[in-house]
Design a protein around this motif. Structure first.
Motif, PDB file in Angstrom:
ATOM      1  N   GLY A 113       0.565  -0.758  -0.039  1.00  0.00           N
ATOM      2  CA  GLY A 113      -0.096  -0.016   0.355  1.00  0.00           C
ATOM      3  C   GLY A 113       0.678   1.343  -0.043  1.00  0.00           C
ATOM      4  N   GLN A 114       0.168   2.155  -0.055  1.00  0.00           N
ATOM      5  CA  GLN A 114       0.941   4.228   0.516  1.00  0.00           C
ATOM      6  C   GLN A 114       1.018   4.207   1.979  1.00  0.00           C
ATOM      7  N   TYR A 115       2.300   4.211   2.447  1.00  0.00           N
ATOM      8  CA  TYR A 115       3.429   4.715   3.223  1.00  0.00           C
ATOM      9  C   TYR A 115       3.533   6.431   2.399  1.00  0.00           C
ATOM     10  N   GLN A 116       2.431   7.465   3.457  1.00  0.00           N
ATOM     11  CA  GLN A 116       2.920   9.178   3.629  1.00  0.00           C
ATOM     12  C   GLN A 116       3.037   9.615   4.578  1.00  0.00           C
ATOM     13  N   CYS A 117       4.392  10.056   4.690  1.00  0.00           N
ATOM     14  CA  CYS A 117       4.962  10.994   5.555  1.00  0.00           C
ATOM     15  C   CYS A 117       3.939  12.369   5.127  1.00  0.00           C
ATOM     16  N   GLN A 118       4.072  13.145   6.633  1.00  0.00           N
ATOM     17  CA  GLN A 118       3.741  13.716   6.250  1.00  0.00           C
ATOM     18  C   GLN A 118       3.914  15.618   7.504  1.00  0.00           C
ATOM     19  N   LEU A 119       4.629  16.775   7.065  1.00  0.00           N
ATOM     20  CA  LEU A 119       5.258  17.180   7.490  1.00  0.00           C
ATOM     21  C   LEU A 119       4.089  18.055   7.297  1.00  0.00           C
ATOM     22  N   ALA A 120       4.208  19.133   9.129  1.00  0.00           N
ATOM     23  CA  ALA A 120       3.826  20.263   8.634  1.00  0.00           C
ATOM     24  C   ALA A 120       4.160  21.522   9.512  1.00  0.00           C
ATOM     25  N   TYR A 121       3.797  22.589   9.336  1.00  0.00           N
ATOM     26  CA  TYR A 121       4.117  24.307   9.803  1.00  0.00           C
ATOM     27  C   TYR A 121       3.488  25.080   9.839  1.00  0.00           C
ATOM     28  N   ASN A 122       3.263  25.812  11.295  1.00  0.00           N
ATOM     29  CA  ASN A 122       2.221  26.648  10.399  1.00  0.00           C
ATOM     30  C   ASN A 122       0.994  26.656   9.141  1.00  0.00           C
ATOM     31  N   ARG A 123       0.452  25.318   9.879  1.00  0.00           N
ATOM     32  CA  ARG A 123      -0.681  25.034   8.897  1.00  0.00           C
ATOM     33  C   ARG A 123      -1.157  24.798   7.558  1.00  0.00           C
ATOM     34  N   ARG A 124       0.038  24.308   6.943  1.00  0.00           N
ATOM     35  CA  ARG A 124       1.299  24.255   6.083  1.00  0.00           C
ATOM     36  C   ARG A 124       1.940  22.605   5.888  1.00  0.00           C
ATOM     37  N   TYR A 125       1.591  22.091   4.482  1.00  0.00           N
ATOM     38  CA  TYR A 125       1.847  20.699   4.652  1.00  0.00           C
ATOM     39  C   TYR A 125       2.924  20.687   3.085  1.00  0.00           C
ATOM     40  N   VAL A 126       3.927  19.564   3.736  1.00  0.00           N
ATOM     41  CA  VAL A 126       4.277  19.095   2.779  1.00  0.00           C
ATOM     42  C   VAL A 126       4.695  17.160   3.206  1.00  0.00           C
ATOM     43  N   ARG A 127       3.921  16.646   1.141  1.00  0.00           N
ATOM     44  CA  ARG A 127       3.975  15.333   2.107  1.00  0.00           C
ATOM     45  C   ARG A 127       4.707  14.341   1.076  1.00  0.00           C
ATOM     46  N   SER A 128       5.195  13.268   1.529  1.00  0.00           N
ATOM     47  CA  SER A 128       6.669  12.229   0.329  1.00  0.00           C
ATOM     48  C   SER A 128       6.010  10.280   0.693  1.00  0.00           C
ATOM     49  N   LYS A 129       5.286  10.140  -0.107  1.00  0.00           N
ATOM     50  CA  LYS A 129       4.563   9.027  -0.260  1.00  0.00           C
ATOM     51  C   LYS A 129       5.804   7.540  -1.164  1.00  0.00           C
ATOM     52  N   ILE A 130       5.841   6.822  -0.033  1.00  0.00           N
ATOM     53  CA  ILE A 130       6.007   5.620  -0.764  1.00  0.00           C
ATOM     54  C   ILE A 130       5.642   4.544  -0.782  1.00  0.00           C
ATOM     55  N   GLU A 131       5.091   3.835  -2.182  1.00  0.00           N
ATOM     56  CA  GLU A 131       4.706   2.514  -2.307  1.00  0.00           C
ATOM     57  C   GLU A 131       5.806   1.286  -2.468  1.00  0.00           C
ATOM     58  N   LEU A 132       4.315   0.190  -1.557  1.00  0.00           N
ATOM     59  CA  LEU A 132       4.913  -0.725  -1.173  1.00  0.00           C
ATOM     60  C   LEU A 132       4.015  -1.583  -2.228  1.00  0.00           C
ATOM     61  N   VAL A 133       5.414  -2.578  -2.629  1.00  0.00           N
ATOM     62  CA  VAL A 133       4.527  -2.953  -4.393  1.00  0.00           C
ATOM     63  C   VAL A 133       4.933  -4.798  -3.368  1.00  0.00           C
ATOM     64  N   VAL A 134       4.288  -6.202  -2.794  1.00  0.00           N
ATOM     65  CA  VAL A 134       3.670  -6.831  -2.476  1.00  0.00           C
ATOM     66  C   VAL A 134       4.467  -7.904  -3.639  1.00  0.00           C
ATOM     67  N   MET A 135       4.817  -8.742  -3.665  1.00  0.00           N
ATOM     68  CA  MET A 135       5.219 -10.043  -4.572  1.00  0.00           C
ATOM     69  C   MET A 135       5.314 -10.916  -3.908  1.00  0.00           C
ATOM     70  N   LYS A 136       4.896 -12.276  -4.646  1.00  0.00           N
ATOM     71  CA  LYS A 136       4.807 -14.070  -4.127  1.00  0.00           C
ATOM     72  C   LYS A 136       4.358 -14.456  -4.888  1.00  0.00           C
ATOM     73  N   VAL A 137       4.619 -15.833  -5.019  1.00  0.00           N
ATOM     74  CA  VAL A 137       4.381 -16.575  -5.369  1.00  0.00           C
ATOM     75  C   VAL A 137       3.814 -18.283  -5.209  1.00  0.00           C
ATOM     76  N   SER A 138       3.283 -19.131  -5.102  1.00  0.00           N
ATOM     77  CA  SER A 138       2.096 -20.455  -4.946  1.00  0.00           C
ATOM     78  C   SER A 138       2.220 -21.151  -6.399  1.00  0.00           C
ATOM     79  N   ALA A 139       1.169 -22.201  -5.961  1.00  0.00           N
ATOM     80  CA  ALA A 139       0.787 -23.677  -6.935  1.00  0.00           C
ATOM     81  C   ALA A 139       0.169 -24.071  -6.804  1.00  0.00           C
ATOM     82  N   ASN A 140      -0.675 -24.127  -7.414  1.00  0.00           N
ATOM     83  CA  ASN A 140      -2.014 -24.917  -7.865  1.00  0.00           C
ATOM     84  C   ASN A 140      -1.618 -26.458  -8.514  1.00  0.00           C
ATOM     85  N   PRO A 141      -1.726 -27.826  -8.030  1.00  0.00           N
ATOM     86  CA  PRO A 141      -2.682 -28.032  -6.386  1.00  0.00           C
ATOM     87  C   PRO A 141      -0.710 -27.754  -6.257  1.00  0.00           C
TER      88      PRO A 141
END
Length: 398
Positions: free
Chosen positions: A231-259
């Motif tokens: 998902g999305q991990y967002q860090c936010q800084l706030a100063y005098n009711r003004r904001y700056v944001r930086s976002k990291i999207e974490l993409v996870v991979m998995k493998v499986s078999a059927n059967p």
């Protein structure tokens, strides 16, 4: 706000103001010396403290005992590159208002305002400090991880680097999708003395705040990544009711078999490689058989979240996530061949199952025939009883 050096007779003015402009005369015996003091005042909006994308406003004022000349103003940023401001209309040459471009965190530093005039001759540099609170990270970045791996997500605010001397707050949020509800993982505050305090807020899933992280860094550690940690991990800084944001999207991979499990002789298995969110157009998934041929490889299509490959023989398979022709992460899956006796058991079970199904079908048919026969006998006996009952009734009446 002034003092005279008794030895050199120099006059020193402190905390210079526009009103200090004028003609200063020194009389000594029969000698008289006059000096005209031309004063400039440069001010910057918001006291020089900005967030990214904000637009600073510079105001340059001048005062002298003579007429105020028209000034030629040149600006240079912290990298000594010339900046062309937008000069706002002014009714008098005493005051110049300039609007700069939108700022970035990298614009922090000492800027220079060069003031020039031919009459009177002026050639003056005025320095001013610009501080832009933000991140040394990009505004958005994507990070890849495999299931059960360890991941550290880091943000690097620049407050120490630019010597930001004012307090501010911040928080770190996580949400699985853009439309999902955000969960606050931690909040923090930084004092004017650059002391940083962090508080863990959420127990939504297991994460740690590393104790040995660098100063002025916001960091979380996922010791064992699960598929739903994406998902999305967002860090936010706030100063005098003004904001700056930086976002990291974490993409996870998995493998499986059927059967799942060993592959019996003659059977087939499907290997599945899957990521938690659609990949960008420059990325794809690829199954690759170790020591196999190019024909064995299988790639995902654009924006697909999974790729499947059918396997009919034992071997080691690797799934790679490739972005810009570079392997970002990989997971392997070992397909093991089932022992011979398991194959016999499977064959026997198949035959036994077929025989059992055939036997059950025969039993059902026999039971159905028997039930039909019993039903017919019951009907005949009922008719016979009815016939006897009717005959007995007739004999009694006679």
């Amino acid at each position: 706000r002034s003092e005279i050096n008794p030895n050199s007779k120099h006059l020193k003015l402190f905390d210079l103001r526009l009103s200090d402009a004028g003609i200063y005369t020194c009389e000594y015996d029969s000698h008289t010396v006059s000096i005209s003091l031309h004063v400039f005042e440069l001010t910057i909006s918001l006291d020089g403290h900005f967030l990214p994308n904000e637009v600073p406003e510079l105001t340059l004022m001048q005062n002298s005992s003579h007429h105020q000349p028209n000034l030629i103003i040149t600006l240079f940023n912290s990298k000594n590159n010339r900046v062309i401001p937008k000069l706002l209309q002014s009714k008098t040459p005493q005051k110049y208002i300039m609007k700069l471009k939108q700022l970035e965190a990298a614009d922090s530093g000492m800027w220079m305002c060069h003031v020039r005039s031919d009459s009177p001759l002026i050639n003056q540099n005025i320095s001013f400090d610009v501080k832009v609170l933000g991140f040394q990270n990009p505004d958005f970045e994507r990070k890849y991880a495999t299931v059960d791996s360890t991941v550290v997500l880091s943000w690097h605010p620049n407050f120490q680097k630019i010597k930001w001397k004012k307090g501010f707050t911040g928080q770190l949020n996580w949400k699985q999708q853009e439309s999902a509800i955000a969960h606050e993982l931690l909040d923090f505050n930084v004092t004017a003395g650059e002391k940083q305090h962090e508080t863990k807020k959420s127990s939504h899933f297991q994460f740690e705040i590393p104790g040995s992280k660098p100063k002025s860094t916001i960091e979380v550690k996922l010791p064992k990544v699960h598929f739903n940690h994406s998902g999305q991990y967002q860090c936010q800084l706030a100063y005098n009711r003004r904001y700056v944001r930086s976002k990291i999207e974490l993409v996870v991979m998995k493998v499986s078999a059927n059967p799942v499990g060993p592959l019996p002789r003659g059977a087939k298995m499907t290997l599945i490689c899957q990521v938690s969110s659609p990949l960008p157009s420059n990325a794809h998934l690829c199954w690759e058989r170790v020591n196999g041929t190019q024909m064995d490889n299988k790639k995902s299509k654009q924006h697909e979240v999974k790729v499947e490959v059918n396997v009919s023989a034992a071997g080691l398979w690797n799934c790679h996530l490739i972005e810009d022709n570079e392997r970002k992460i990989s997971l392997n899956y070992a397909v093991e061949e089932a022992p011979v006796w398991i194959s016999y058991v499977v064959i026997g079970a198949s035959i036994g199952g077929s025989v059992l199904v055939f036997g059950l079908a025969c039993l059902c048919i026999i039971s159905s025939i028997s039930w039909q026969q019993r039903r017919q006998r019951a009907k005949r006996m009922a008719r016979a009883r009815q016939y006897l009952l009717e005959n007995k009734t007739c004999q009694c009446q006679q």
